[in-house]
Design an enzyme around this catalytic site. Structure first.
Site, PDB file in Angstrom:
ATOM      1  N   ASP A  73      21.803  37.796  18.509  1.00  7.77           N
ATOM      2  CA  ASP A  73      22.240  38.359  19.792  1.00  7.77           C
ATOM      3  C   ASP A  73      21.376  37.903  20.958  1.00  7.77           C
ATOM      4  O   ASP A  73      21.892  37.550  22.031  1.00  7.77           O
ATOM      5  CB  ASP A  73      22.296  39.890  19.715  1.00  7.77           C
ATOM      6  N   ASN A  74      20.066  37.881  20.767  1.00  6.88           N
ATOM      7  CA  ASN A  74      19.191  37.444  21.856  1.00  6.88           C
ATOM      8  C   ASN A  74      19.380  35.961  22.162  1.00  6.88           C
ATOM      9  O   ASN A  74      19.324  35.540  23.319  1.00  6.88           O
ATOM     10  CB  ASN A  74      17.725  37.731  21.514  1.00  6.88           C
TER      11      ASN A  74
END
Length: 341
Positions: A73-74
């Site tokens: 996600d990051n």
């Protein structure tokens, strides 16, 4: 991406470390069971007909629908915010808080900074603090009932309180902490006196508590930024800010003042979703991911003027800067005395 966060991944070779993998389960056959990690510009395959039906894609479509490599996600958020070049950094204000950026060289293991890889083929130093918006939400609900669970109302109220909160220090480690590595740390409220807290009415006391919590979380993020700098990753003069906490402009101003960096809000708030779409677009057009992302953001910004509130700059008020410096020094000193044993 997230393969580099398993603890058995070699960030330099971008493969699983077979020796570590075997030692993990005391099983020499385990490394052979691990999948090959795809490169940033590889495709995982093509979309199966069952998924085409689910997505209402015509089955007689001649062109195959490619599936991109995917990532964490990051890492996807980095693509969505145009964080694909060395020195660019992002601050994500969610349940936990993360600071990450792009580097040409990997981070030395054994530090507080995670040695991730990004979704473009570069390295991705990341510092994560567990104590972020979830802690602020807990303080609002448990200690500040007069604000009726409204962060907006509480945030407006803290403008009545001077920076530094009169010497009160809130250590936000309600659930322990990851950066620094203090899993046994606890939340602590220190420095209360008859003049800075007990001499005030209930509404004022709740305002003070909320401000102290917001400052404490911000100081903890500043400590994480120091950890990034300590391993050689120094962000440019600004941070791109995403996550639910980025909606609070009063908090963003506090963070800009404490960190001494400008904070920029991307045009698209859902940066991870945008990043995933950009990776898919790069795969579909057989374009290197970083090149595709840069071209997209360049086109997106052409002819557009950022709104006046898109960039939050640090204060030029010397007394505010001094108050936050004193508060940050006090925060570090108390945190280390209590938990760095």
């Amino acid at each position: 991406g997230d393969a580099s966060g398993t603890g058995i991944f070699d960030a330099k070779t971008r493969t699983f470390d077979r020796t570590l993998a075997a030692a993990l389960l005391d099983d020499d056959s385990f490394p052979d069971k691990l999948p090959r990690v795809l490169g940033p510009n590889e495709c995982a395959g093509t979309l199966h007909n069952s998924y085409k039906r689910l997505l209402r894609i015509p089955l007689d479509q001649k062109e195959k629908v490619v599936v991109s490599a995917g990532s964490g996600d990051n890492m996807m958020s980095a693509l969505g915010t145009n964080c694909v070049e060395p020195g660019v950094a992002v601050l994500s204000l969610g349940t936990s808080g993360t600071l990450f950026g792009v580097s040409e060289t990997p981070v030395t293991t054994g530090t507080a900074v995670a040695a991730f890889c990004d979704a473009t083929g570069r390295h991705f130093p990341l510092a994560c603090v567990m104590s972020c918006t979830a802690v602020l939400q807990t303080v609002l609900q448990e200690w500040c009932p007069l604000f009726h669970s409204s962060h907006d109302e509480a945030s407006q109220a803290i403008l009545q309180i001077e920076p530094g909160t009169g010497g009160i220090t809130f250590l936000p480690y309600i659930g322990g902490e990851r950066t620094p590595d203090w899993p046994q740390a606890t939340g602590s409220l220190l420095g209360l006196t008859s003049s800075n807290f007990f001499g005030h009415d209930t509404k004022a006391q709740q305002t003070i508590l909320y401000r102290a919590a917001m400052e404490g979380i911000s100081y903890n993020i500043a400590m994480a930024l120091d950890e990034l700098r300590a391993v050689g990753f120094c962000p440019q003069s600004k941070l791109l800010v995403v996550g639910g906490g980025s909606k609070n402009r009063i908090w963003l101003q506090m963070l800009a003042d404490i960190l001494g960096l400008s904070l920029e809000l991307p045009l698209e708030a859902e940066s991870a979703a945008l990043g995933a779409a950009l990776q898919a677009g790069a795969a579909a057009t057989n374009t290197p991911v970083d090149q595709y992302v840069l071209q997209y953001h360049q086109k997106e910004h052409q002819g557009e003027e950022s709104s006046a509130n898109a960039i939050i700059t640090p204060t030029t008020n010397k007394s505010t800067t001094a108050a936050y410096k004193e508060g940050f020094d006090r925060f570090k000193s108390l945190s280390n005395k209590l938990f760095n044993s």
